[in-house]
Design a protein around this motif. Structure first.
Motif, PDB file in Angstrom:
ATOM      1  N   ARG A   6       0.826  -1.198   0.000  1.00  0.00           N
ATOM      2  CA  ARG A   6       0.000   0.000   0.000  1.00  0.00           C
ATOM      3  C   ARG A   6       0.870   1.262   0.000  1.00  0.00           C
ATOM      4  O   ARG A   6       0.617   2.219  -0.741  1.00  0.00           O
ATOM      5  N   TYR A   7       1.931   1.248   0.829  1.00  0.00           N
ATOM      6  CA  TYR A   7       2.822   2.409   0.886  1.00  0.00           C
ATOM      7  C   TYR A   7       3.542   2.618  -0.448  1.00  0.00           C
ATOM      8  O   TYR A   7       3.831   3.754  -0.840  1.00  0.00           O
ATOM      9  N   THR A   8       3.863   1.504  -1.101  1.00  0.00           N
ATOM     10  CA  THR A   8       4.540   1.613  -2.404  1.00  0.00           C
ATOM     11  C   THR A   8       3.656   2.332  -3.418  1.00  0.00           C
ATOM     12  O   THR A   8       4.121   3.196  -4.179  1.00  0.00           O
ATOM     13  N   SER A  13       2.010  10.395  -2.300  1.00  0.00           N
ATOM     14  CA  SER A  13       1.095  10.629  -1.181  1.00  0.00           C
ATOM     15  C   SER A  13       1.701  10.220   0.156  1.00  0.00           C
ATOM     16  O   SER A  13       1.041  10.334   1.194  1.00  0.00           O
ATOM     17  N   VAL A  14       2.924   9.670   0.150  1.00  0.00           N
ATOM     18  CA  VAL A  14       3.583   9.257   1.388  1.00  0.00           C
ATOM     19  C   VAL A  14       5.072   9.544   1.244  1.00  0.00           C
ATOM     20  O   VAL A  14       5.629   9.505   0.136  1.00  0.00           O
ATOM     21  N   ALA A  15       5.718   9.825   2.358  1.00  0.00           N
ATOM     22  CA  ALA A  15       7.137  10.183   2.325  1.00  0.00           C
ATOM     23  C   ALA A  15       8.006   8.964   2.027  1.00  0.00           C
ATOM     24  O   ALA A  15       7.655   7.827   2.351  1.00  0.00           O
ATOM     25  N   GLN A  16       9.174   9.216   1.407  1.00  0.00           N
ATOM     26  CA  GLN A  16      10.140   8.162   1.119  1.00  0.00           C
ATOM     27  C   GLN A  16      10.591   7.465   2.400  1.00  0.00           C
ATOM     28  O   GLN A  16      10.769   6.241   2.432  1.00  0.00           O
ATOM     29  N   GLN A  17      10.739   8.223   3.470  1.00  0.00           N
ATOM     30  CA  GLN A  17      11.183   7.651   4.741  1.00  0.00           C
ATOM     31  C   GLN A  17      10.167   6.650   5.279  1.00  0.00           C
ATOM     32  O   GLN A  17      10.534   5.610   5.831  1.00  0.00           O
ATOM     33  N   LEU A  22       8.153   4.781   3.504  1.00  0.00           N
ATOM     34  CA  LEU A  22       8.291   3.563   2.703  1.00  0.00           C
ATOM     35  C   LEU A  22       9.527   2.768   3.116  1.00  0.00           C
ATOM     36  O   LEU A  22       9.488   1.544   3.262  1.00  0.00           O
ATOM     37  N   ALA A  23      10.631   3.492   3.329  1.00  0.00           N
ATOM     38  CA  ALA A  23      11.871   2.807   3.722  1.00  0.00           C
ATOM     39  C   ALA A  23      11.725   2.141   5.085  1.00  0.00           C
ATOM     40  O   ALA A  23      12.235   1.031   5.318  1.00  0.00           O
ATOM     41  N   THR A  24      11.035   2.810   6.002  1.00  0.00           N
ATOM     42  CA  THR A  24      10.812   2.220   7.327  1.00  0.00           C
ATOM     43  C   THR A  24       9.995   0.946   7.228  1.00  0.00           C
ATOM     44  O   THR A  24      10.294  -0.056   7.903  1.00  0.00           O
ATOM     45  N   GLN A  25       8.972   0.963   6.370  1.00  0.00           N
ATOM     46  CA  GLN A  25       8.145  -0.233   6.217  1.00  0.00           C
ATOM     47  C   GLN A  25       8.921  -1.360   5.557  1.00  0.00           C
ATOM     48  O   GLN A  25       8.755  -2.524   5.911  1.00  0.00           O
ATOM     49  N   GLN A  26       9.780  -1.025   4.610  1.00  0.00           N
ATOM     50  CA  GLN A  26      10.631  -2.052   3.989  1.00  0.00           C
ATOM     51  C   GLN A  26      11.544  -2.701   5.026  1.00  0.00           C
ATOM     52  O   GLN A  26      11.744  -3.928   5.019  1.00  0.00           O
ATOM     53  N   ALA A  27      12.084  -1.908   5.924  1.00  0.00           N
ATOM     54  CA  ALA A  27      12.945  -2.443   6.992  1.00  0.00           C
ATOM     55  C   ALA A  27      12.148  -3.322   7.941  1.00  0.00           C
ATOM     56  O   ALA A  27      12.642  -4.367   8.405  1.00  0.00           O
ATOM     57  N   THR A  28      10.911  -2.927   8.219  1.00  0.00           N
ATOM     58  CA  THR A  28      10.059  -3.730   9.107  1.00  0.00           C
ATOM     59  C   THR A  28       9.777  -5.089   8.502  1.00  0.00           C
ATOM     60  O   THR A  28       9.823  -6.118   9.189  1.00  0.00           O
TER      61      THR A  28
END
Length: 227
Positions: free
Chosen positions: A61-63, A70-74, A76-82
């Motif tokens: 969804r964030y992607t 509509s969402v910050a790059q940070q 998305l990166a945080t969710q990828q790390a999670t």
């Protein structure tokens, strides 16, 4: 044969002096503590797998939102790390399951080799531990059986020459009773040890005998002739 986990011995499934085959069950340790650990590890993986699945959906969804700006790059990166962290957690959970399964399997004590059992060293109800020195029972391979013997080092060249002269055919070894020199069996030379014992001036050899009549016995002393 020793226990590889600690626990109470529930039952013994062999008789003293019985011939057993490799892999046959000899005894059973109470498996309930190990079963509980396995189920706990499986539940832990199920919980973490559910969290991983939810995080993957959030990442998808964030992607989409990031592509729509509509969402910050940070975020998305945080969710990828999670997601990566939860994947590693699920892998660790699987390792815990594998470890618990091994412990549960060890609760069933099996014969590592085929042979004849000796005196039972523990009884049902006893607490057994992996650190115990006595073990459950001793198993000796009777058929075939190995015979170890030594010859003077000055005969080594004769032995070496005979081995090469025979090519692939193993040299014959004869075993005689020490009391009356009765021939107990004939076998084949399997090994000339890779060094000479400098303390005794001898070389150790090993032969294998079919021993179908069980005339040879573990620990028995013999007279041996290498032909």
């Amino acid at each position: 044969v020793k226990a590889r986990v600690d626990g109470q011995l529930e039952k013994v499934t062999f008789s003293e002096g019985q011939d057993v085959v490799a892999g046959s069950v000899l005894a059973q340790i109470d498996p309930r503590p190990f079963q509980a650990q396995l189920e706990l590890a499986q539940a832990q993986k199920a919980r973490d797998s559910a969290q991983l699945a939810n995080s993957v959906m959030d990442l998808e969804r964030y992607t989409v939102l990031w592509k729509q700006d509509s969402v910050a790059q940070q975020t998305l990166a945080t969710q990828q790390a999670t997601v990566a962290q939860l994947k590693a957690t699920v892998q660790a959970d699987q390792a815990q399951i594998d470890t618990a399964q091994v412990q549960l399997d060890y609760a069933t004590i099996r014969a590592p080799i085929s042979g004849r059992t000796g005196v039972r060293l523990v009884d049902p109800g006893n607490i057994v531990r992996a650190s115990d020195n006595t073990g459950i029972v001793s198993i000796n391979q009777i058929n075939p059986i190995a015979v170890l013997f030594t010859l003077p080092e000055d005969r080594f060249q004769d032995i070496n020459r005979a081995i090469h002269d025979h090519g692939r055919a193993a040299l014959e070894v004869q075993a005689f009773a020490r009391e009356d020199n009765t021939l107990l069996g004939s076998g084949k030379l399997m090994l000339v040890n890779n060094q000479i014992d400098t303390a005794t001036g001898t070389v150790q050899l090993k032969a294998q005998f079919p021993n179908t009549a069980h005339k040879l016995w573990p620990g028995q002393y013999l007279n041996v002739h290498l032909v």
